[in-house]
Scaffold this active site. Structure first.
Site, short mmCIF file in Angstrom:
data_model
loop_
_atom_site.label_atom_id
_atom_site.label_comp_id
_atom_site.label_asym_id
_atom_site.label_seq_id
_atom_site.Cartn_x
_atom_site.Cartn_y
_atom_site.Cartn_z
N GLY A 1 0.81 -1.21 0.00
CA GLY A 1 0.00 0.00 0.00
C GLY A 1 0.84 1.27 0.00
N ILE B 1 0.05 -6.62 11.10
CA ILE B 1 -0.98 -7.02 12.06
C ILE B 1 -0.58 -8.21 12.91
CG2 ILE B 1 -2.92 -6.06 10.76
CD1 ILE B 1 -3.51 -8.98 9.85
N TYR C 1 -3.48 -19.86 -0.53
CA TYR C 1 -4.19 -18.60 -0.28
C TYR C 1 -5.65 -18.88 0.09
CZ TYR C 1 -6.86 -14.39 -1.23
OH TYR C 1 -7.73 -13.35 -1.11
N ARG D 1 -14.91 -15.66 -14.77
CA ARG D 1 -14.78 -15.06 -13.45
C ARG D 1 -15.97 -14.15 -13.19
NH1 ARG D 1 -11.63 -18.46 -13.37
NH2 ARG D 1 -9.41 -18.44 -12.85
#
Length: 313
Positions: A36, A52, A140, A207
């Protein structure tokens, strides 16, 4: 309301924070800035450059005392999860557990969690409902599903309220080419530059593409609607990769450009389409952008960005 947004400097996070600020909320952004960019300033945004999974996360909650959390921070690349599974698990599982502990310790009223259609794998029936079996094809997808289990167990044990949002393939303004829906960003970049994009497989895989501003709206709605829910957030319309290419090519005015076809990547899902009717009912939310409208806005933004760079702004 004071809201912690983890991953608030990332692709979906930026749009979510912008929407929350427009709605008058006070926002605390926690982001390690690996992907980011720190872009927010002002009295209604506090920024903490933090992973985090760090033990220092408790100090953030102690100082800020948020009422709600939107948890977007994650490792989001399927291919990277296959190459570095322990890194994927640290971000998506260990980081989530650490965050959940803070939510309980500091009496957070609501957690909104960004999960993924990747938890379903290759579903036997389309569209995919929330009750469909979870059979992820990648680490993932597995890490997102395990994080969901932890959220549900924290809810049962400590009374934490939550809404889990399983996103379809998110695309839109300020997207980079590393995430789940990187095919859109990659196509836009290469076609605008007159380069041949590549398609993994024959391009007939489908998708469910959902525009990032619609996802931000779902995140905001879930702060106030839904209790211990798992909801699909998608457009409800399948688009093949070949169709996506043709749409972007047409909008960019590159009619003569043809793609290069390459082998399928391991871990890629063949077809994905989410049944979004429950989200429409529970959240009072529905997508505002068609695929065409979203692509036009995204491509216009990219063109203006390139023009500014060229002019030295």
């Amino acid at each position: 309301m004071k809201i912690v947004v983890t991953g608030g400097a990332g692709f979906i996070g930026l749009h979510t924070v912008e929407l929350l600020l427009r709605q008058g909320h006070e926002v605390v952004v926690v982001d390690d800035l690996e992907q980011g960019t720190r872009t927010f300033s002002g009295p209604k945004v506090a920024f903490y450059p933090l992973d985090i999974s760090s033990e220092n996360l408790s100090a953030v909650f102690a100082a800020e005392r948020p009422e709600a959390v939107i948890h977007l921070a994650a490792q989001v690349s399927v291919q990277r999860s296959l190459e570095f599974p322990s890194l994927d698990a640290r971000h998506n599982i260990v980081g989530t557990v650490n965050l959940l502990k803070q939510c309980v310790d500091y009496n957070v009223a609501k957690l909104v969690f960004a999960s993924s259609a990747a938890v379903y794998g290759n579903a036997s029936e389309l569209p995919i409902s929330e009750g469909s079996p979870a059979e992820p094809l990648s680490f993932y997808g597995a890490s997102k599903k395990i994080a969901e289990f932890y959220i549900q167990m924290f809810a049962e044990r400590y009374g934490l309220n939550y809404v889990i949002l399983r996103y379809a393939n998110v695309y839109g303004i300020r997207q980079n080419s590393k995430g789940e829906s990187s095919v859109v960003a990659s196509f836009v970049k290469r076609i605008l530059e007159g380069d041949r994009p590549w398609i993994n497989g024959n391009g007939e895989q489908t998708r469910d593409f959902i525009y990032v501003k619609d996802v931000a709206a779902a995140n905001a709605a879930a702060l106030f609607q839904g209790e211990r829910e798992i909801l699909n957030v998608g457009s409800g319309r399948p688009v093949s990769v070949n169709e996506l290419f043709r749409l972007i090519r047409e909008i960019c005015g590159q009619g003569g450009l043809e793609p290069e076809y390459r082998p399928f990547k391991p871990g890629d899902i063949l077809d994905s389409l989410l049944d979004n009717r429950r989200a429409l009912h529970v959240l009072g939310w529905e997508p505002a952008y068609s695929m065409l409208d979203g692509l036009k806005e995204m491509i216009q933004y990219e063109r203006e960005l390139r023009r500014e760079i060229k002019m030295g702004f």
